[in-house]
Design a protein around this motif. Structure first.
Motif, PDB file in Angstrom:
ATOM      1  N   ALA A 281     -60.490  20.426  16.285  1.00  0.00           N
ATOM      2  CA  ALA A 281     -60.068  20.556  14.698  1.00  0.00           C
ATOM      3  C   ALA A 281     -61.057  19.892  13.834  1.00  0.00           C
ATOM      4  O   ALA A 281     -61.348  18.648  14.114  1.00  0.00           O
ATOM      5  N   THR A 282     -61.200  20.507  12.781  1.00  0.00           N
ATOM      6  CA  THR A 282     -61.665  19.660  11.763  1.00  0.00           C
ATOM      7  C   THR A 282     -60.954  19.513  10.284  1.00  0.00           C
ATOM      8  O   THR A 282     -60.296  20.607   9.957  1.00  0.00           O
ATOM      9  N   PRO A 283     -60.962  18.600   9.457  1.00  0.00           N
ATOM     10  CA  PRO A 283     -60.135  18.427   8.295  1.00  0.00           C
ATOM     11  C   PRO A 283     -60.802  19.310   7.239  1.00  0.00           C
ATOM     12  O   PRO A 283     -61.962  19.713   7.459  1.00  0.00           O
ATOM     13  N   HIS A 284     -59.766  19.709   6.358  1.00  0.00           N
ATOM     14  CA  HIS A 284     -60.362  20.767   5.501  1.00  0.00           C
ATOM     15  C   HIS A 284     -60.751  19.788   4.168  1.00  0.00           C
ATOM     16  O   HIS A 284     -60.345  18.763   3.816  1.00  0.00           O
ATOM     17  N   SER A 285     -61.963  20.417   3.597  1.00  0.00           N
ATOM     18  CA  SER A 285     -62.196  20.022   2.471  1.00  0.00           C
ATOM     19  C   SER A 285     -62.423  20.813   1.202  1.00  0.00           C
ATOM     20  O   SER A 285     -62.227  21.951   1.556  1.00  0.00           O
ATOM     21  N   GLN A 286     -62.766  20.484   0.091  1.00  0.00           N
ATOM     22  CA  GLN A 286     -62.307  21.255  -1.060  1.00  0.00           C
ATOM     23  C   GLN A 286     -63.523  21.266  -2.070  1.00  0.00           C
ATOM     24  O   GLN A 286     -63.857  19.969  -2.200  1.00  0.00           O
ATOM     25  N   ARG A 287     -64.199  21.975  -2.783  1.00  0.00           N
ATOM     26  CA  ARG A 287     -65.222  21.785  -3.895  1.00  0.00           C
ATOM     27  C   ARG A 287     -64.183  21.499  -5.000  1.00  0.00           C
ATOM     28  O   ARG A 287     -63.235  22.127  -5.475  1.00  0.00           O
ATOM     29  N   SER A 288     -64.495  20.340  -5.450  1.00  0.00           N
ATOM     30  CA  SER A 288     -63.679  19.789  -6.686  1.00  0.00           C
ATOM     31  C   SER A 288     -64.360  19.491  -8.026  1.00  0.00           C
ATOM     32  O   SER A 288     -65.409  19.382  -7.862  1.00  0.00           O
ATOM     33  N   GLN A 289     -63.530  19.310  -8.914  1.00  0.00           N
ATOM     34  CA  GLN A 289     -64.164  18.967 -10.431  1.00  0.00           C
ATOM     35  C   GLN A 289     -63.421  17.894 -11.066  1.00  0.00           C
ATOM     36  O   GLN A 289     -62.193  17.674 -10.995  1.00  0.00           O
ATOM     37  N   ALA A 290     -64.364  17.113 -11.407  1.00  0.00           N
ATOM     38  CA  ALA A 290     -63.600  16.014 -12.478  1.00  0.00           C
ATOM     39  C   ALA A 290     -64.212  16.457 -14.000  1.00  0.00           C
ATOM     40  O   ALA A 290     -65.109  16.653 -14.381  1.00  0.00           O
ATOM     41  N   HIS A 291     -62.824  16.557 -14.839  1.00  0.00           N
ATOM     42  CA  HIS A 291     -63.207  16.844 -16.147  1.00  0.00           C
ATOM     43  C   HIS A 291     -62.894  15.572 -17.019  1.00  0.00           C
ATOM     44  O   HIS A 291     -61.672  15.232 -16.998  1.00  0.00           O
ATOM     45  N   LEU A 292     -63.849  15.238 -17.795  1.00  0.00           N
ATOM     46  CA  LEU A 292     -63.820  13.880 -18.464  1.00  0.00           C
ATOM     47  C   LEU A 292     -63.943  14.261 -20.018  1.00  0.00           C
ATOM     48  O   LEU A 292     -64.605  15.047 -20.528  1.00  0.00           O
ATOM     49  N   GLN A 293     -62.924  13.679 -20.739  1.00  0.00           N
ATOM     50  CA  GLN A 293     -63.328  13.561 -22.219  1.00  0.00           C
ATOM     51  C   GLN A 293     -63.367  12.059 -22.445  1.00  0.00           C
ATOM     52  O   GLN A 293     -62.486  11.327 -22.294  1.00  0.00           O
TER      53      GLN A 293
END
Length: 302
Positions: free
Chosen positions: A191-203
């Motif tokens: 089994a492998t953990p799931h990862s995701q493409r993520s984003q940081a939105h900064l103001q």
């Protein structure tokens, strides 16, 4: 046919007098330069129309003033100059000027281990305002990264332990080479953990005294804090290093938001910020999101 003068309808009076908060243009194509790189930008430019009896503004004056930015390094000083020109060219009509610039800044980013490098686009916006209270400027950035779910990692480790118990019975003599071979097999890593493409939105609200846009500095600090920046050109050694980085930086969206909150609090040239991180779930059809409130280095209204 020649004319000594052309009629200017905008100089007339409004049929139904009223002040307007914003009059101008949106989506103006404009070549910009950010962080030393050319950027195909888009500009929204406008002024308030405070004289209720005025028919309209001279939009061409706003358009021509933007030439001061064309192909030049984008700095707070140049933004202030353009905003001041907006108001000067509409003296008696307007008390506020507005300029929003958007585009993707391209930065060359190195691979994790190998000598390769590639280009990565970072969506960017600079929103500036000039009113009787002074100039306010905000820098907005979107920064991509990878995030591996801590819960998924723990569940995967549990399944690997169960597989070990099944393949190496209690009381059985365990041979080191056999275990090593098992760990490198599909039977070992079941089994492998799931990862995701993520984003940081900064103001980021910029310090009125700053003379530079801290684009590269903020991107570098954010990617360093998260540890799993999206990659460009890679070899297998880089892909392996990326897998290691993900395994060592397990994070929920709450973890990522708190990391960024910490590094942005002492970012030079920034007096206030808020952030939003989005983990585009690979397990669910929905996203996991964490937001912060406005955080201020000094008190003051937005």
């Amino acid at each position: 046919m020649t004319h000594t003068s052309l009629i200017d309808i905008a100089e007339g009076s409004a049929h139904q007098p009223a002040s307007l908060a914003w009059v101008g243009m949106e989506g103006i194509d404009l070549p910009l330069r950010v962080a030393g790189q050319p950027m195909a930008g888009r500009a929204d430019a406008g002024v308030s129309l405070d004289d209720p009896g005025a028919r309209g503004i001279h939009m061409s004056r706003l358009y021509l003033a933007l030439e001061r930015l064309a192909g030049q390094d984008l700095t707070p000083t140049r933004l202030r100059e353009v905003l001041a020109h907006f108001l000067d060219s509409h003296h008696g009509l307007s008390q506020g000027a507005f300029l929003d610039l958007q585009g993707d800044v391209l930065l060359r980013r190195p691979a994790l281990v190998s000598p390769l490098a590639g280009w990565k686009a970072y969506p960017l916006a600079v929103r500036s305002r000039l009113t009787h209270e002074g100039v306010e400027a905000r820098l907005e950035l979107a920064i991509g990264y990878s995030s591996t779910c801590p819960c998924s990692a723990a569940l995967a480790r549990q399944l690997i332990q169960e597989g070990f118990d099944r393949d190496f019975a209690e009381g059985q003599a365990v041979d080191r080479e056999a275990v090593r071979a098992w760990l490198g097999s599909e039977q070992g890593i079941v089994a492998t953990p799931h990862s995701q493409r993520s984003q940081a939105h900064l103001q980021l609200r910029l310090d009125p005294e700053t003379e530079t846009l801290p684009v590269v500095e903020v991107i570098d600090r954010v990617e360093s804090a998260l540890g799993t920046a999206l990659q460009t050109a890679v070899k297998r050694v880089d892909e392996q290093a990326f897998a290691l980085a993900n395994g060592q930086n397990l994070m929920f969206c709450e973890d990522a938001a708190r990391r960024l909150d910490r590094v942005l609090r002492d970012q030079p040239g920034v007096i206030g910020f808020r952030l939003r991180v989005v983990h585009a779930e690979s397990l669910h059809a929905h996203d996991a999101v964490a937001r912060s409130q406005w955080n201020w280095r000094e008190a003051g209204p937005i």
